[in-house]
Scaffold this active site. Structure first.
Site, PDB file in Angstrom:
ATOM      1  N   ARG A 103       0.857  -1.190   0.000  1.00 57.35           N
ATOM      2  CA  ARG A 103       0.000   0.000   0.000  1.00 57.35           C
ATOM      3  C   ARG A 103       0.880   1.223   0.000  1.00 57.35           C
ATOM      4  O   ARG A 103       1.739   1.351   0.856  1.00 57.35           O
ATOM      5  CB  ARG A 103      -0.802   0.047   1.316  1.00 57.35           C
ATOM      6  CG  ARG A 103      -2.122  -0.486   1.269  1.00 57.35           C
ATOM      7  CD  ARG A 103      -3.032  -0.122   2.403  1.00 57.35           C
ATOM      8  NE  ARG A 103      -2.521   0.313   3.695  1.00 57.35           N
ATOM      9  CZ  ARG A 103      -3.292   0.752   4.667  1.00 57.35           C
ATOM     10  NH1 ARG A 103      -4.602   0.836   4.486  1.00 57.35           N
ATOM     11  NH2 ARG A 103      -2.804   1.112   5.818  1.00 57.35           N
ATOM     12  N   THR A 107      -1.156   7.509  -0.584  1.00 61.61           N
ATOM     13  CA  THR A 107      -2.444   7.404  -1.299  1.00 61.61           C
ATOM     14  C   THR A 107      -3.279   6.218  -0.827  1.00 61.61           C
ATOM     15  O   THR A 107      -4.468   6.141  -1.117  1.00 61.61           O
ATOM     16  CB  THR A 107      -2.201   7.213  -2.807  1.00 61.61           C
ATOM     17  OG1 THR A 107      -1.548   5.941  -2.991  1.00 61.61           O
ATOM     18  CG2 THR A 107      -1.332   8.318  -3.380  1.00 61.61           C
ATOM     19  N   ASP A 199       0.356  -2.650  12.577  1.00 64.58           N
ATOM     20  CA  ASP A 199       0.877  -3.069  11.271  1.00 64.58           C
ATOM     21  C   ASP A 199       1.195  -4.562  11.315  1.00 64.58           C
ATOM     22  O   ASP A 199       2.175  -4.987  11.936  1.00 64.58           O
ATOM     23  CB  ASP A 199       2.133  -2.260  10.919  1.00 64.58           C
ATOM     24  CG  ASP A 199       2.554  -2.513   9.482  1.00 64.58           C
ATOM     25  OD1 ASP A 199       2.687  -3.698   9.093  1.00 64.58           O
ATOM     26  OD2 ASP A 199       2.733  -1.545   8.738  1.00 64.58           O
ATOM     27  N   ASP A 202       4.675  -5.864   9.857  1.00 65.86           N
ATOM     28  CA  ASP A 202       5.785  -5.536  10.756  1.00 65.86           C
ATOM     29  C   ASP A 202       5.763  -6.417  11.998  1.00 65.86           C
ATOM     30  O   ASP A 202       6.813  -6.879  12.464  1.00 65.86           O
ATOM     31  CB  ASP A 202       5.709  -4.061  11.174  1.00 65.86           C
ATOM     32  CG  ASP A 202       6.259  -3.141  10.088  1.00 65.86           C
ATOM     33  OD1 ASP A 202       6.983  -3.626   9.201  1.00 65.86           O
ATOM     34  OD2 ASP A 202       5.949  -1.935  10.136  1.00 65.86           O
TER      35      ASP A 202
HETATM   36  C1  PRP Z   1      -1.123  -4.257   4.684  1.00 66.07           C
HETATM   37  C2  PRP Z   1      -1.911  -5.528   4.925  1.00 66.07           C
HETATM   38  C3  PRP Z   1      -2.775  -5.606   3.702  1.00 66.07           C
HETATM   39  C4  PRP Z   1      -3.039  -4.172   3.384  1.00 66.07           C
HETATM   40  C5  PRP Z   1      -4.434  -3.849   3.805  1.00 66.07           C
HETATM   41  O1  PRP Z   1      -0.096  -4.495   3.824  1.00 66.07           O
HETATM   42  O2  PRP Z   1      -1.095  -6.654   5.091  1.00 66.07           O
HETATM   43  O3  PRP Z   1      -2.130  -6.233   2.604  1.00 66.07           O
HETATM   44  O4  PRP Z   1      -2.101  -3.388   4.149  1.00 66.07           O
HETATM   45  O5  PRP Z   1      -4.752  -2.548   3.506  1.00 66.07           O
HETATM   46  P1  PRP Z   1      -5.844  -2.147   2.431  1.00 66.07           P
HETATM   47  O6  PRP Z   1      -7.054  -2.969   2.712  1.00 66.07           O
HETATM   48  O7  PRP Z   1      -6.075  -0.684   2.713  1.00 66.07           O
HETATM   49  O8  PRP Z   1      -5.278  -2.356   1.056  1.00 66.07           O
HETATM   50  P2  PRP Z   1       1.120  -3.478   3.597  1.00 66.07           P
HETATM   51  O9  PRP Z   1       0.878  -2.587   2.424  1.00 66.07           O
HETATM   52  O10 PRP Z   1       1.431  -2.780   4.889  1.00 66.07           O
HETATM   53  O11 PRP Z   1       2.288  -4.418   3.170  1.00 66.07           O
HETATM   54  P3  PRP Z   1       3.013  -5.608   3.965  1.00 66.07           P
HETATM   55  O12 PRP Z   1       2.011  -6.729   4.145  1.00 66.07           O
HETATM   56  O13 PRP Z   1       4.121  -5.956   3.054  1.00 66.07           O
HETATM   57  O14 PRP Z   1       3.492  -5.070   5.283  1.00 66.07           O
HETATM   58  N1  URA Z   2      -2.507  -2.839   7.296  1.00 64.84           N
HETATM   59  C1  URA Z   2      -2.161  -3.230   8.539  1.00 64.84           C
HETATM   60  O1  URA Z   2      -1.179  -3.969   8.706  1.00 64.84           O
HETATM   61  N2  URA Z   2      -2.879  -2.794   9.568  1.00 64.84           N
HETATM   62  C2  URA Z   2      -3.947  -1.985   9.423  1.00 64.84           C
HETATM   63  O2  URA Z   2      -4.588  -1.618  10.435  1.00 64.84           O
HETATM   64  C3  URA Z   2      -4.291  -1.579   8.115  1.00 64.84           C
HETATM   65  C4  URA Z   2      -3.565  -2.037   7.067  1.00 64.84           C
END
Ligand code: PRP
Ligand code: URA
Length: 208
Positions: A103, A107, A199, A202
């Site tokens: 994400r 944005t 998160d 993380d």
């Molecule tokens: C996080 C989570 C989802 C996404 C959800 O991923 O694991 O994939 O955000 O958000 P959304 O519904 O608004 O799209 P992130 O982009 O943080 O990547 P990561 O899993 O690599 O940490």
């Molecule tokens: N991605 C995450 O990991 N946590 C949230 O709360 C939203 C998006």
């Protein structure tokens, strides 16, 4: 219209309390995410079709039921990876595809950076998994990607959802059923689920 199923089970609730707790360490967080995903697999697969197969027990031959279609789990990288082992424990014949999405922090738009799927997604049951359904952008884009490769029987499986994410999936993919361990209140101003668990990527990978 999509069916939204919030799994209601004391063990899932108990483990959700552990992963929501900000003091839970990485090892325990990862174990509990996997265990919740495994518990969810039981309900998600309840209506899968079976076929009869002859099996020889130590006593005699008998007819048993086995899954008649492939099941493919597609984790949305990174955080979706945290659910794969738990589901694989329950569905031993599982195949795994991968889709990478991140994400944009400004944005909140999803960006695909990797995709590899087994050929069985065309005729199998595909479980797109990601612990967090926030804006729904990542889940929607991942489902679009598997549909483009021919998948027809698709379910979304997440741990924590919110009304915004569900509305987005229902609008973009009204044919997809959604399974969640918990339904939260809302998104905050920077796109995090409230109360949520922070998160997830993380916390799974110890990168914060
Ligand atoms: C996080 C989570 C989802 C996404 C959800 O991923 O694991 O994939 O955000 O958000 P959304 O519904 O608004 O799209 P992130 O982009 O943080 O990547 P990561 O899993 O690599 O940490
Ligand atoms: N991605 C995450 O990991 N946590 C949230 O709360 C939203 C998006």
């Amino acid at each position: 219209m999509a069916k939204v199923k919030i799994l209601d089970h004391p063990l899932i609730d108990h483990k959700m309390a552990i992963i929501r707790n900000k003091n839970t360490d990485t090892k325990s967080f990862r174990e509990n995410v996997n265990e919740i995903a495994g518990l969810m697999a039981f309900e998600i697969t309840r209506d899968l079709s079976t076929k009869e197969m002859e099996v020889e027990t130590p006593i005699t031959k008998t007819i048993c039921k086995v899954l008649s279609k492939d099941v493919i789990v597609v984790p949305i990288l990174r955080a979706g990876l945290g659910m794969v082992d738990g589901i694989q424990m329950i569905i031993p014949t599982l195949k795994v595809g991968h889709i990478g999405m991140y994400r944009d922090e400004e944005t909140l738009e999803p960006h695909e950076y990797y995709a590899k799927f087994p050929k069985e997604i065309v005729d199998g049951t595909v479980l797109v998994v990601d612990p967090m359904l926030a804006t729904g952008g990542s889940a929607s884009a991942a489902i679009t990607a598997v549909k483009k490769r021919g998948a027809k029987d698709i379910r979304f499986v997440g741990l924590v959802g919110c009304p915004e994410g569900i509305a987005r999936l229902e609008k973009d993919h009204p044919d997809i059923d959604i399974y969640l361990a918990a339904m939260d209140e809302k998104l905050n101003e920077i796109g995090y689920i409230v109360p949520g668990l922070g998160d997830c990527g993380d916390r799974l990978f110890g990168t914060k």
